[in-house]
Design an enzyme around this catalytic site. Structure first.
Site, PDB file in Angstrom:
ATOM      1  N   HIS A  17      95.223  33.037 -22.792  1.00 10.93           N
ATOM      2  CA  HIS A  17      93.800  33.377 -22.580  1.00 10.93           C
ATOM      3  C   HIS A  17      93.078  32.210 -21.895  1.00 10.93           C
ATOM      4  O   HIS A  17      92.385  32.388 -20.896  1.00 10.93           O
ATOM      5  CB  HIS A  17      93.174  33.704 -23.945  1.00 10.93           C
ATOM      6  CG  HIS A  17      91.692  33.909 -23.936  1.00 10.93           C
ATOM      7  ND1 HIS A  17      91.107  35.114 -24.258  1.00 10.93           N
ATOM      8  CD2 HIS A  17      90.659  33.081 -23.670  1.00 10.93           C
ATOM      9  CE1 HIS A  17      89.801  35.004 -24.169  1.00 10.93           C
ATOM     10  NE2 HIS A  17      89.493  33.773 -23.823  1.00 10.93           N
ATOM     11  N   GLU A  18      93.269  31.012 -22.433  1.00 16.19           N
ATOM     12  CA  GLU A  18      92.569  29.847 -21.871  1.00 16.19           C
ATOM     13  C   GLU A  18      93.046  29.570 -20.446  1.00 16.19           C
ATOM     14  O   GLU A  18      92.257  29.212 -19.579  1.00 16.19           O
ATOM     15  CB  GLU A  18      92.778  28.607 -22.747  1.00 16.19           C
ATOM     16  CG  GLU A  18      92.332  28.769 -24.204  1.00 16.19           C
ATOM     17  CD  GLU A  18      90.926  29.321 -24.367  1.00 16.19           C
ATOM     18  OE1 GLU A  18      90.060  28.995 -23.535  1.00 16.19           O
ATOM     19  OE2 GLU A  18      90.702  30.106 -25.320  1.00 16.19           O
TER      20      GLU A  18
HETATM   21 ZN   LIG Z   1      87.738  32.722 -23.455  1.00 14.25          ZN
END
Ligand SMILES: [Zn+2]
Length: 869
Positions: free
Chosen positions: A309-310
């Site tokens: 996600h990051e």
């Molecule tokens: Zn995020």
């Protein structure tokens, strides 16, 4: 779009928080002096290259809770001193000059000083075993607490950081070290390369005794993990997950990773899960540092998902950034969706989309409330942006992205995303820019479909029946807004949602099951299904759509008979929808219990997990209200349905046993031993918990959570002391979390009191306080006690907890249940308002009401059900 415009905040209100866009930063040179070990003070100097569109006598720049001095501006060979007036209500410094500054290029320099904060935001202090550190957490609007800056996402600049600190410290920032100058007093100054264009909220700094892993490469990008001493052996999985994600993301976006290196930093005290600082991503330790021998599969999957996600943000968010915080949802929705997509391709066996079903269940619950909000919400201030970091932004947003990808197809969707990123490279964009790119790539009308989902709060309930019309069977579908509470008059006036609808149609005989697709655009609609009547119809195939379904009673019967033919996500969704229909009094309780009965011997652990959530509400909260005998009768019903399943598996896995079987064992133990309170299982879990605390190898890691939880829930003072020591001396971040949270599961008042008191001191890190207290609220033996403690100690707790985490506690108050408590909660937070959690409070009060509407009739139904032969 006009609808979007009418929802924009009034210009005056927005202006109250915005800087003059006619003055824009280019290169920024930022120097910081910090020595976390010596004390809390830090100071620095910052120089901006500015482009000014007109002559001016004043410059306004963000700065909050900093001392700013020595302002100077240079232009065309001249240099002027400025007079600084702080404007705390705007979180800015206004710099006045005696003469008019010309339009064009200006150079502004400022000195500043501040204190390492204690609230996990800005540049803050953290302590581990006597060693002190400084870390940043700047999103959405805390860069201004770190250094004076133009703290808006559209004011991108190129930052060159340098940091002076004792030579023993490590210093990590967004880019590579350019050079290190050693001073003669044991100090060093680390100079970092200038970054590409970045929004201020993405700047990062970490200072202290940190250790680095080896370097692995993904293409040209060097990747390292950083951590506090002692975790040297926990880096392999994080490196692997980061590398696998990065390579796949580069391929998906068709653009190389945009920064010169990638550092992933495990931060010992951190407000949120992780933060996508460009080139230097910060994480909670539990989400980055993994011990392959003791970690549970769930913990590992969650870490991989968050890492991915990051990293997705490096493109979607960092390289192309929302123009203003109102489109924050798009960053988060996209990164959430992308992480599941990528990790699913990397590890198909992990069934990531089933995890996604669990993640989005709370979004469906929340979005049924009156006090929900649209995914897209106009925001005037950073505080409003903060209040939008919730499951609507992330999980509902990701569901809408997913629905859209299914609608226009994977290839067209990817083409559109690539187009959007290339078009707005290193700049800012809005959601509408993405819709345009997707429309160009697909030739489909994307905006009109997607905006109904992003601009309107709530979601539809689809009532679905099959009907014979002439020679054809039709699905007869009606839609209305799903409400947790009573329907409102305005609902009947609302337009239909455009629903990219996909149904799972079970064919008779040898014909394979098929998906039927149709864009629904009317409140009532007939969709032809074919000549032969289907064996069954599941009206949300693979749970790809963000809506609930109520199947007609015949269709419900057919699903009960053919439950095994539904996909796992469908079985999970079916459980959730039935429970929601029961909870909102649209269906009798028996209807949910039928589904539970039909799925009790399901072999999929995620289906069992989906069942466990509502069953726990019935067992722990409703049964005690039903009758004196109901709790034991309900526990017996649970043992009856899940005990044999666990018995067949036993505590000990066979060598080389497959993952799903291990997870099923854990889930069945939690059901039969926890909810079912099977005395034999409790005794054995307690014995094994003791053995596990001495020897981690004695237990299959996936059993650790249920075994520790079950043991603690009936545990004595001796076990409490052992768990507390184990938390203090944990070998891994996940163990520490597991043992710490279990301290809130105990039945005894003395143990609970000790756990609560620990939340006020160093025994619980700032980042964990709200989670420990929330767990204690969820322990039926401790709910009231915890609430009394919260009220008594609120001001002290609030000093320890960032407001975002205080909201978590407000969320748990509906567990108190009664109308009298509702009144108490409302009064208490009226007297002690938490501005960033106002909506959370309204939601909590609504949940009290919803529970009170449900519990009266439902407890009688439950009692009757349990007494029926
Ligand atoms: Zn995020």
């Amino acid at each position: 779009m006009s609808a979007q415009k009418s929802r924009k905040p009034k210009a005056s209100r927005a202006r109250a928080f915005r800087l003059d866009t006619g003055l824009r930063p280019g290169d920024v040179d930022l120097h910081i002096n910090v020595d976390p070990q010596a004390g809390k003070a830090f100071d620095g100097r910052v120089e901006f290259e500015l482009d000014s569109d007109r002559p001016r006598r004043r410059i306004e720049i963000h700065a909050a809770e900093l001392r700013v001095h020595r302002a100077r501006v240079a232009f065309g060979g001249e240099s002027l001193r400025g007079r600084i007036v702080m404007r705390p209500e705007r979180e800015t410094a206004l710099i006045h000059f005696d003469r008019t500054l010309p339009a064009g290029r200006l150079r502004l320099s400022l000195s500043f000083a501040g204190t390492l904060r204690g609230d996990l935001s800005g540049l803050y202090g953290a302590e581990v075993n006597g060693a002190r550190y400084a870390f940043t957490q700047l999103e959405p609007a805390s860069a201004r607490k770190f250094f004076p800056c133009f703290d808006e996402p559209a004011m991108k600049a190129r930052f060159a950081l340098s940091v002076t600190t004792p030579a023993a410290n490590q210093v990590i920032s967004n880019s590579r070290e350019e050079r290190v100058a050693i001073g003669d007093t044991g100090q060093k100054t680390v100079h970092f390369e200038r970054t590409p264009l970045l929004s201020s909220y993405l700047v990062a700094l970490a200072v202290g005794d940190l250790r680095a892993s080896r370097v692995v490469r993904a293409g040209k990008t060097p990747i390292r993990l950083w951590f506090v001493p002692g975790f040297e052996n926990l880096v392999d999985f994080g490196l692997l997950a980061a590398r696998q994600s990065l390579l796949r993301l580069e391929e998906y976006f068709g653009i190389p990773y945009p920064y010169s290196k990638l550092d992933l930093v495990a931060v010992p005290d951190f407000e949120i899960g992780a933060m996508e600082n460009a080139g230097a991503v910060f994480f909670r330790e539990t989400l980055l540092l993994i011990d392959p021998d003791t970690v549970t599969l769930a913990e590992k999957k969650r870490a991989a998902e968050v890492i991915c996600h990051e990293l997705a943000h490096m493109w979607f968010g960092n390289l192309v950034t929302m123009a203003w915080w109102d489109d924050l949802w798009l960053n988060e929705a996209f990164a959430t969706w992308m992480a599941f997509w990528i990790v699913d391709r990397w590890k198909p066996g992990w069934k990531m989309w089933h995890d996604f079903q669990h993640h989005r269940a709370p979004a469906l619950d929340l979005d049924g409330l009156r006090n929900t909000h649209a995914i897209y919400t106009p925001v005037a201030s950073p505080e409003e942006a903060n209040a939008n970091f919730d499951v609507i932004t992330y999980e509902k947003g990701a569901s809408v992205v997913r629905m859209l990808e299914h609608y226009i197809g994977e290839a067209a969707f990817r083409r559109g995303v690539r187009k959007y990123l290339r078009r707005h490279f290193e700049a800012n964009a809005s959601a509408n820019d993405l819709w345009s790119a997707l429309e160009e790539a697909s030739g489909e009308g994307v905006a009109k479909v997607v905006q109904a989902w992003t601009l309107r709060p709530g979601f539809p309930l689809l009532r679905v029946k099959t009907e014979r019309r002439g020679k054809t069977t039709h699905a007869s579908i009606s839609q209305e807004r799903f409400r947790e509470g009573p329907a409102r008059k305005a609902d009947t006036l609302e337009a239909a949602w455009p629903i990219p609808w996909v149904a799972h149609v079970g064919r008779s005989g040898r014909a394979p099951s098929a998906h039927r697709r149709q864009l629904l655009t009317r409140r009532r609609q007939q969709v032809p299904l074919g000549k032969t009547a289907p064996r069954f119809l599941y009206a949300n195939a693979d749970e790809g759509g963000f809506f609930r379904v109520e199947h007609g009673s015949q269709e419900h019967e057919a699903l009960l008979q053919h439950a095994g033919d539904l996909a796992v996500a469908e079985r999970m969704g079916w459980v959730g929808h039935q429970w929601a229909l029961v909870r909102t009094r649209r269906a009798p309780l028996a209807r949910f219990l039928e589904v539970a009965d039909a799925l009790a011997s399901d072999r999929d652990p995620d289906v069992l997990a989906a069942l466990e959530r509502p069953l726990a509400v019935l067992g722990r909260r409703l049964a005690p209200l039903a009758s004196a005998e109901a709790p034991e009768l309900f526990a017996a019903w649970i043992r009856d349905h899940f005990g044999a399943g666990f018995g067949a598996l036993g505590f000990d896995p066979r060598p080389s046993e497959a993952g799903p079987r291990r997870l099923r064992r854990a889930r069945l133990l939690s059901l039969a031993g926890g909810l079912g309170a099977d005395p034999t299982l409790i005794r054995e879990a307690t014995r094994r918990c003791g053995a596990y605390l001495t020897d981690r190898d004695s237990l299959c890691p996936d059993l650790a959570d249920p075994v520790v939880g079950i043991a603690a829930a009936s545990g004595n003072a001796r076990l409490y002391a052992r768990l507390r020591r184990a938390a203090e001396r944990a070998h891994t971040p996940q163990e520490r979390r597991r043992f710490l949270l279990a301290l809130a599961d105990f039945p005894g008042n003395d143990e609970i009191d000790e756990t609560l008191e620990r939340c006020l001191g160093d025994g619980v890190a700032t980042q964990d306080v709200a989670f420990v207290l929330a767990r204690a609220m969820a322990n039926p033996a401790a709910t009231l006690r915890t609430w009394r403690f919260l009220r008594r100690r609120w001001s002290r707790l609030l000093r320890r907890m960032p407001p975002h985490l205080a909201g978590r506690l407000i969320e748990t108050t509906p567990l108190l249940g009664t109308k009298a408590h509702r009144k108490e909660v409302a009064e208490f937070f009226r007297e002690h308002p938490v501005p960033s959690a106002e909506r959370t409070l309204r939601q909590a009060l609504e949940r009290f009401d919803s529970w009170n509407r449900f519990k009266g009739p439902a407890r009688r139904e439950l009692d009757a059900f349990l007494r029926s032969p």
